[in-house]
Design a protein around this motif. Structure first.
Motif, PDB file in Angstrom:
ATOM      1  N   ILE A 164       0.836  -1.202   0.000  1.00  0.00           N
ATOM      2  CA  ILE A 164       0.000   0.000   0.000  1.00  0.00           C
ATOM      3  C   ILE A 164       0.871   1.253   0.000  1.00  0.00           C
ATOM      4  O   ILE A 164       0.651   2.192  -0.777  1.00  0.00           O
ATOM      5  N   HIS A 165       1.881   1.270   0.850  1.00  0.00           N
ATOM      6  CA  HIS A 165       2.758   2.439   0.933  1.00  0.00           C
ATOM      7  C   HIS A 165       3.498   2.676  -0.383  1.00  0.00           C
ATOM      8  O   HIS A 165       3.763   3.822  -0.756  1.00  0.00           O
ATOM      9  N   ARG A 166       3.815   1.625  -1.075  1.00  0.00           N
ATOM     10  CA  ARG A 166       4.616   1.758  -2.297  1.00  0.00           C
ATOM     11  C   ARG A 166       3.803   2.051  -3.544  1.00  0.00           C
ATOM     12  O   ARG A 166       4.267   2.758  -4.434  1.00  0.00           O
ATOM     13  N   TYR A 167       2.599   1.484  -3.638  1.00  0.00           N
ATOM     14  CA  TYR A 167       1.903   1.503  -4.924  1.00  0.00           C
ATOM     15  C   TYR A 167       0.559   2.212  -4.930  1.00  0.00           C
ATOM     16  O   TYR A 167      -0.011   2.413  -5.996  1.00  0.00           O
ATOM     17  N   PHE A 168       0.029   2.588  -3.782  1.00  0.00           N
ATOM     18  CA  PHE A 168      -1.205   3.364  -3.770  1.00  0.00           C
ATOM     19  C   PHE A 168      -0.878   4.840  -3.989  1.00  0.00           C
ATOM     20  O   PHE A 168       0.175   5.316  -3.550  1.00  0.00           O
ATOM     21  N   PRO A 169      -1.759   5.588  -4.667  1.00  0.00           N
ATOM     22  CA  PRO A 169      -1.594   7.045  -4.694  1.00  0.00           C
ATOM     23  C   PRO A 169      -1.506   7.571  -3.260  1.00  0.00           C
ATOM     24  O   PRO A 169      -2.126   7.011  -2.345  1.00  0.00           O
ATOM     25  N   GLU A 170      -0.784   8.636  -3.081  1.00  0.00           N
ATOM     26  CA  GLU A 170      -0.510   9.113  -1.717  1.00  0.00           C
ATOM     27  C   GLU A 170      -1.783   9.335  -0.907  1.00  0.00           C
ATOM     28  O   GLU A 170      -1.850   8.980   0.271  1.00  0.00           O
ATOM     29  N   TRP A 171      -2.821   9.876  -1.556  1.00  0.00           N
ATOM     30  CA  TRP A 171      -4.036  10.193  -0.807  1.00  0.00           C
ATOM     31  C   TRP A 171      -4.793   8.938  -0.366  1.00  0.00           C
ATOM     32  O   TRP A 171      -5.641   8.996   0.526  1.00  0.00           O
ATOM     33  N   GLN A 172      -4.489   7.779  -1.000  1.00  0.00           N
ATOM     34  CA  GLN A 172      -5.183   6.533  -0.666  1.00  0.00           C
ATOM     35  C   GLN A 172      -4.447   5.700   0.391  1.00  0.00           C
ATOM     36  O   GLN A 172      -5.004   4.709   0.871  1.00  0.00           O
ATOM     37  N   ARG A 173      -3.235   6.074   0.739  1.00  0.00           N
ATOM     38  CA  ARG A 173      -2.431   5.207   1.609  1.00  0.00           C
ATOM     39  C   ARG A 173      -3.010   5.102   3.023  1.00  0.00           C
ATOM     40  O   ARG A 173      -3.149   4.003   3.555  1.00  0.00           O
ATOM     41  N   ALA A 174      -3.333   6.227   3.640  1.00  0.00           N
ATOM     42  CA  ALA A 174      -3.876   6.194   5.009  1.00  0.00           C
ATOM     43  C   ALA A 174      -5.215   5.448   5.062  1.00  0.00           C
ATOM     44  O   ALA A 174      -5.392   4.548   5.898  1.00  0.00           O
TER      45      ALA A 174
END
Length: 323
Positions: free
Chosen positions: A259-269
């Motif tokens: 998740i930290h590596r491949y999700f867009p930044e806004w989707q990580r949390a």
């Protein structure tokens, strides 16, 4: 020159098997490779500091097989990287020790790679020991939607739905050729040049997630991983990870890292938050089913997920080397 040296000189495919406390299965796996594979190959077995006598048993039965008997358990990713650094074939095949090669599967997979060179990563079809379908041969990439489905139990309730089980390609019985996001590491064929270009597995992934990370990195530079139903193996699944809670904790660590590596930044949390809800919902669901039906399997499931939930501080941050 002995047979293993001759094989290495003429290897089309270099086969790497990383074993850990799976002595009998590893021996069965090697026997099936030798019996069912006719194309030029070399075989390297890396034993990850097993305590069950695996290394000695392999050396005794297969003295011509190249065996690396490590005194340290480096984990799956690093062990494969070490072994892969010593291969010579055009293709590199990673094969789990808890597998059995069926009906010339490696030959068929190499032939498939030759017919679909644009894929650059290839996989086959996996079966359980009773020859029923084992759908863990490939996966769709994780998304915010797939994590939402998992968190709310939709993936479990609708396993055959492509909409609610997108990571598992729900409803597809693996009986057709198809492009996929991720090929499972249990039967994973890759161009050796591509493996070297990517630097192999990221050793941050001690167990689970390493093939997902590699496939996603490969896709970013133009690879199109692909599956064929013609190359079949038996995969017994998880033989080297016998404690279910420990396996789930490592799996969740890997998922958080992805998740930290491949999700867009806004989707990580929100992605990590939803993933955290997954063991909680499974724990509560199993508790309800145990109260209703009193079946031992639900009690065992409840206890496993309870252990995972209690250990959430261990996995919510992912693996420590997140980049």
């Amino acid at each position: 020159m002995n047979r293993s040296q001759t094989q290495a000189q003429h290897a089309v495919v270099s086969i790497v098997v990383v074993s850990y406390n799976t002595k009998d299965m590893t021996l069965e796996c090697i026997r099936s490779i030798l019996t069912e594979t006719k194309c030029g190959f070399e075989l390297i077995v890396y034993d990850n500091a097993s305590s069950d006598g695996s290394a000695q048993a392999i050396a005794d039965e297969f003295p011509e097989t190249k065996l690396i008997a490590s005194e340290v358990n480096h984990g799956f990713a690093k062990a494969n990287n070490i072994a892969a650094g010593q291969v010579s074939g055009k293709y590199l095949l990673l094969l789990n020790p808890d597998t059995v090669v069926l009906n010339g599967a490696i030959d068929k997979l190499v032939s498939f790679a030759g017919s679909r060179p644009e894929a650059r990563i290839w996989g086959g079809r996996t079966l359980y020991g009773d020859q029923s379908l084992n759908p863990t041969n490939c996966w769709g990439r994780m998304t915010l939607w797939s994590v939402t489905c998992q968190a709310f139990g939709l993936t479990s309730l609708f396993r055959d739905s492509a909409l609610f089980n997108p990571e598992g390609y729900g409803g597809w019985p693996r009986d057709t050729e198809r492009a996929v996001d991720i090929v499972s590491g249990c039967l994973f064929l890759i161009e050796r040049d591509l493996w070297n270009q990517l630097g192999g597995f990221d050793p941050a992934f001690t167990m689970y997630g390493e093939e997902a990370d590699l496939c996603l990195r490969a896709r970013a530079i133009g690879a199109h991983p692909r599956i064929t139903p013609d190359a079949e193996i038996v995969h017994y699944v998880g033989a080297s990870t016998k404690v279910r809670a420990n396996k789930l904790i490592m799996l969740l660590k890997a998922k958080v890292t992805l998740i930290h590596r491949y999700f867009p930044e806004w989707q990580r949390a929100p992605g990590v938050l939803l993933l955290t809800c997954w063991p909680l919902s499974r724990m509560v669901g199993a508790r309800i089913l145990w109260a209703m039906f009193r079946k031992p399997k639900w009690k065992a499931t409840q206890l496993a997920w309870t252990d995972v939930w209690k250990a959430r501080s261990e996995w919510r941050g992912g693996y420590s080397q997140v980049q």
